[in-house]
Motif scaffolding. Structure first.
Motif, PDB file in Angstrom:
ATOM      1  N   ASP A 156       0.820  -1.204   0.000  1.00 14.84           N
ATOM      2  CA  ASP A 156       0.000   0.000   0.000  1.00 14.84           C
ATOM      3  C   ASP A 156       0.861   1.264   0.000  1.00 14.84           C
ATOM      4  O   ASP A 156       1.872   1.345   0.686  1.00 14.84           O
ATOM      5  CB  ASP A 156      -0.888  -0.004   1.248  1.00 14.84           C
ATOM      6  N   ARG A 157       0.449   2.259  -0.800  1.00 19.78           N
ATOM      7  CA  ARG A 157       1.115   3.558  -0.846  1.00 19.78           C
ATOM      8  C   ARG A 157       0.074   4.645  -0.615  1.00 19.78           C
ATOM      9  O   ARG A 157      -1.047   4.561  -1.104  1.00 19.78           O
ATOM     10  CB  ARG A 157       1.814   3.772  -2.203  1.00 19.78           C
ATOM     11  N   ARG A 158       0.453   5.698   0.110  1.00 21.94           N
ATOM     12  CA  ARG A 158      -0.460   6.779   0.464  1.00 21.94           C
ATOM     13  C   ARG A 158       0.130   8.142   0.123  1.00 21.94           C
ATOM     14  O   ARG A 158       0.162   9.051   0.937  1.00 21.94           O
ATOM     15  CB  ARG A 158      -0.789   6.700   1.954  1.00 21.94           C
ATOM     16  N   HIS A 159       0.599   8.288  -1.100  1.00 20.33           N
ATOM     17  CA  HIS A 159       1.244   9.535  -1.497  1.00 20.33           C
ATOM     18  C   HIS A 159       0.288  10.719  -1.450  1.00 20.33           C
ATOM     19  O   HIS A 159       0.714  11.851  -1.189  1.00 20.33           O
ATOM     20  CB  HIS A 159       1.838   9.393  -2.900  1.00 20.33           C
ATOM     21  N   GLU A 160      -1.004  10.479  -1.701  1.00 16.83           N
ATOM     22  CA  GLU A 160      -1.956  11.588  -1.675  1.00 16.83           C
ATOM     23  C   GLU A 160      -2.113  12.149  -0.268  1.00 16.83           C
ATOM     24  O   GLU A 160      -2.360  13.343  -0.077  1.00 16.83           O
ATOM     25  CB  GLU A 160      -3.314  11.148  -2.243  1.00 16.83           C
ATOM     26  N   LEU A 161      -1.919  11.316   0.750  1.00 12.21           N
ATOM     27  CA  LEU A 161      -2.008  11.799   2.121  1.00 12.21           C
ATOM     28  C   LEU A 161      -0.808  12.665   2.470  1.00 12.21           C
ATOM     29  O   LEU A 161      -0.926  13.681   3.161  1.00 12.21           O
ATOM     30  CB  LEU A 161      -2.103  10.606   3.075  1.00 12.21           C
ATOM     31  N   LEU A 162       0.355  12.268   1.993  1.00 16.59           N
ATOM     32  CA  LEU A 162       1.552  13.075   2.201  1.00 16.59           C
ATOM     33  C   LEU A 162       1.390  14.430   1.509  1.00 16.59           C
ATOM     34  O   LEU A 162       1.729  15.478   2.073  1.00 16.59           O
ATOM     35  CB  LEU A 162       2.779  12.334   1.668  1.00 16.59           C
ATOM     36  N   ALA A 163       0.859  14.418   0.288  1.00 12.09           N
ATOM     37  CA  ALA A 163       0.641  15.667  -0.439  1.00 12.09           C
ATOM     38  C   ALA A 163      -0.335  16.564   0.310  1.00 12.09           C
ATOM     39  O   ALA A 163      -0.157  17.790   0.373  1.00 12.09           O
ATOM     40  CB  ALA A 163       0.114  15.367  -1.839  1.00 12.09           C
ATOM     41  N   GLU A 164      -1.362  15.973   0.899  1.00 12.77           N
ATOM     42  CA  GLU A 164      -2.346  16.755   1.643  1.00 12.77           C
ATOM     43  C   GLU A 164      -1.707  17.430   2.850  1.00 12.77           C
ATOM     44  O   GLU A 164      -1.971  18.609   3.142  1.00 12.77           O
ATOM     45  CB  GLU A 164      -3.485  15.844   2.092  1.00 12.77           C
ATOM     46  N   LEU A 165      -0.842  16.717   3.555  1.00  9.06           N
ATOM     47  CA  LEU A 165      -0.165  17.302   4.710  1.00  9.06           C
ATOM     48  C   LEU A 165       0.769  18.433   4.288  1.00  9.06           C
ATOM     49  O   LEU A 165       0.848  19.467   4.956  1.00  9.06           O
ATOM     50  CB  LEU A 165       0.616  16.226   5.465  1.00  9.06           C
ATOM     51  N   LEU A 166       1.481  18.229   3.202  1.00  9.49           N
ATOM     52  CA  LEU A 166       2.382  19.283   2.722  1.00  9.49           C
ATOM     53  C   LEU A 166       1.591  20.512   2.298  1.00  9.49           C
ATOM     54  O   LEU A 166       2.022  21.649   2.522  1.00  9.49           O
ATOM     55  CB  LEU A 166       3.239  18.757   1.569  1.00  9.49           C
ATOM     56  N   LEU A 167       0.431  20.312   1.688  1.00  8.05           N
ATOM     57  CA  LEU A 167      -0.421  21.437   1.318  1.00  8.05           C
ATOM     58  C   LEU A 167      -0.907  22.171   2.568  1.00  8.05           C
ATOM     59  O   LEU A 167      -0.921  23.412   2.612  1.00  8.05           O
ATOM     60  CB  LEU A 167      -1.605  20.936   0.498  1.00  8.05           C
ATOM     61  N   ASP A 168      -1.306  21.420   3.581  1.00  9.45           N
ATOM     62  CA  ASP A 168      -1.708  22.042   4.843  1.00  9.45           C
ATOM     63  C   ASP A 168      -0.574  22.898   5.410  1.00  9.45           C
ATOM     64  O   ASP A 168      -0.806  24.007   5.914  1.00  9.45           O
ATOM     65  CB  ASP A 168      -2.074  20.967   5.873  1.00  9.45           C
ATOM     66  N   ALA A 169       0.642  22.380   5.342  1.00  8.39           N
ATOM     67  CA  ALA A 169       1.791  23.111   5.876  1.00  8.39           C
ATOM     68  C   ALA A 169       2.001  24.424   5.134  1.00  8.39           C
ATOM     69  O   ALA A 169       2.247  25.474   5.741  1.00  8.39           O
ATOM     70  CB  ALA A 169       3.045  22.248   5.788  1.00  8.39           C
ATOM     71  N   VAL A 170       1.903  24.384   3.812  1.00  9.29           N
ATOM     72  CA  VAL A 170       2.084  25.597   3.008  1.00  9.29           C
ATOM     73  C   VAL A 170       1.009  26.625   3.326  1.00  9.29           C
ATOM     74  O   VAL A 170       1.291  27.824   3.473  1.00  9.29           O
ATOM     75  CB  VAL A 170       2.073  25.249   1.503  1.00  9.29           C
ATOM     76  N   LEU A 171      -0.224  26.174   3.446  1.00 10.18           N
ATOM     77  CA  LEU A 171      -1.345  27.092   3.646  1.00 10.18           C
ATOM     78  C   LEU A 171      -1.409  27.666   5.057  1.00 10.18           C
ATOM     79  O   LEU A 171      -2.053  28.701   5.276  1.00 10.18           O
ATOM     80  CB  LEU A 171      -2.666  26.381   3.330  1.00 10.18           C
ATOM     81  N   THR A 172      -0.757  26.996   6.022  1.00 15.48           N
ATOM     82  CA  THR A 172      -0.849  27.449   7.420  1.00 15.48           C
ATOM     83  C   THR A 172       0.498  27.872   7.996  1.00 15.48           C
ATOM     84  O   THR A 172       0.606  28.048   9.205  1.00 15.48           O
ATOM     85  CB  THR A 172      -1.437  26.334   8.303  1.00 15.48           C
ATOM     86  N   GLU A 173       1.509  28.024   7.135  1.00 16.56           N
ATOM     87  CA  GLU A 173       2.839  28.372   7.639  1.00 16.56           C
ATOM     88  C   GLU A 173       2.789  29.663   8.451  1.00 16.56           C
ATOM     89  O   GLU A 173       2.206  30.668   8.035  1.00 16.56           O
ATOM     90  CB  GLU A 173       3.820  28.534   6.475  1.00 16.56           C
ATOM     91  N   ARG A 174       3.394  29.625   9.606  1.00 15.07           N
ATOM     92  CA  ARG A 174       3.340  30.742  10.550  1.00 15.07           C
ATOM     93  C   ARG A 174       4.603  31.587  10.474  1.00 15.07           C
ATOM     94  O   ARG A 174       5.648  31.135   9.997  1.00 15.07           O
ATOM     95  CB  ARG A 174       3.162  30.210  11.976  1.00 15.07           C
ATOM     96  N   ALA A 175       4.490  32.789  10.997  1.00 10.93           N
ATOM     97  CA  ALA A 175       5.662  33.666  11.055  1.00 10.93           C
ATOM     98  C   ALA A 175       6.730  33.010  11.913  1.00 10.93           C
ATOM     99  O   ALA A 175       6.453  32.481  12.990  1.00 10.93           O
ATOM    100  CB  ALA A 175       5.261  35.019  11.641  1.00 10.93           C
ATOM    101  N   GLY A 176       7.950  33.028  11.421  1.00 10.81           N
ATOM    102  CA  GLY A 176       9.055  32.432  12.167  1.00 10.81           C
ATOM    103  C   GLY A 176       9.291  30.979  11.865  1.00 10.81           C
ATOM    104  O   GLY A 176      10.300  30.410  12.306  1.00 10.81           O
ATOM    105  N   GLU A 177       8.387  30.338  11.134  1.00  4.17           N
ATOM    106  CA  GLU A 177       8.567  28.944  10.741  1.00  4.17           C
ATOM    107  C   GLU A 177       9.231  28.865   9.377  1.00  4.17           C
ATOM    108  O   GLU A 177       8.944  29.676   8.490  1.00  4.17           O
ATOM    109  CB  GLU A 177       7.223  28.215  10.645  1.00  4.17           C
TER     110      GLU A 177
END
Length: 251
Positions: free
Chosen positions: A103-124
């Protein structure tokens, strides 16, 4: 490593069952015809598309409905009401079927990375945002599982049993090495983890740690313990387990 999965991330057995339904030639051709039609299709139309009887077409169409690939309803074609019962019509669902072994879950990894980009905070920086997003998502998944199952107090052994269900669902292939240690035999994010082990394995570690916190499992932690061909994380009490000092990039 993500919240409740989308349709394509369902249990592997479900995806395999859906694919097996399409192994029959007439059934597969009718499914393709209905997808191309871009509208609801009657049994008569589906039967004519592959040259079989209406009764046999109904059998195959119902199999596709049971597999979640089509949905059925009653409707008069063209919207014109006629006397008598409306015919049954079929149209595709939004289900996306993906089968990977292992089993591979690349779409889940992509979703997390997208979340990170959209919610990146000041200083991160980007890596810090990715680790935070993974940990937060893991905690959300753990809290949701606890709310759903209401397991009560979870010590190490019961807690790992609860974890096995989710980890199996996400393709980790968990194996109980001892009552208080869980090894994950499959990396759902391979080969991407091999290309960027510090990032991907770090996110995986953060997610599983967050999941344990959200599920409120006491005495168990997620440990980076890379082994060739396996997930980089192990879950256990840490007592006498000899966790590896090796970093993910050393695999």
């Amino acid at each position: 490593m993500a919240s409740d999965p989308p349709a394509q991330a369902g249990p592997p057995d479900s995806a395999i069952d859906s694919v097996s339904v399409l192994s029959e030639d007439s059934r597969r051709r009718m499914f393709a015809f209905i997808r191309r039609a871009r509208r609801a299709v009657t049994r008569d139309e589906a039967a004519a598309s592959v040259g079989i009887s209406r009764k046999l077409a109904a059998f195959h169409l119902d199999k596709l409905v049971d597999a979640g690939l089509l949905r059925a309803r009653y409707e008069t074609p063209g919207g014109t009401r006629k006397v008598g019962r409306q015919p049954k019509v079929y149209e595709p669902t939004d289900a996306q079927i993906t089968v990977n072994i292992p089993d591979r879950r690349h779409e889940l990894l992509a979703e997390l990375l997208l979340d990170a980009v959209l919610t990146e905070r000041a200083g991160e920086d980007a890596t810090q945002a990715a680790m935070r997003a993974a940990e937060e998502r893991g905690r959300q998944v753990g809290e949701a599982a606890r709310h759903e199952t209401r397991p009560g107090r979870l010590g190490p052994e019961r807690g790992l049993t609860a974890c096995e269900r989710l980890l199996d669902r996400y393709g980790y292939e968990p194996v109980r090495e001892t009552p208080t240690r869980l090894r994950l035999h499959n990396c759902p994010f391979h080969p991407l983890a091999a290309k960027a082990p510090d990032l991907v394995c770090g996110m995986n570690h953060a997610f599983l740690g967050g999941y344990l916190d959200g599920l409120d499992v006491s005495g168990v932690r997620a440990v980076l313990a890379p082994e060739p061909g396996e997930c980089c994380v192990r879950l256990g009490t840490g007592e006498g387990e000899g966790a590896s000092d090796e970093t993910p990039g050393d695999r």
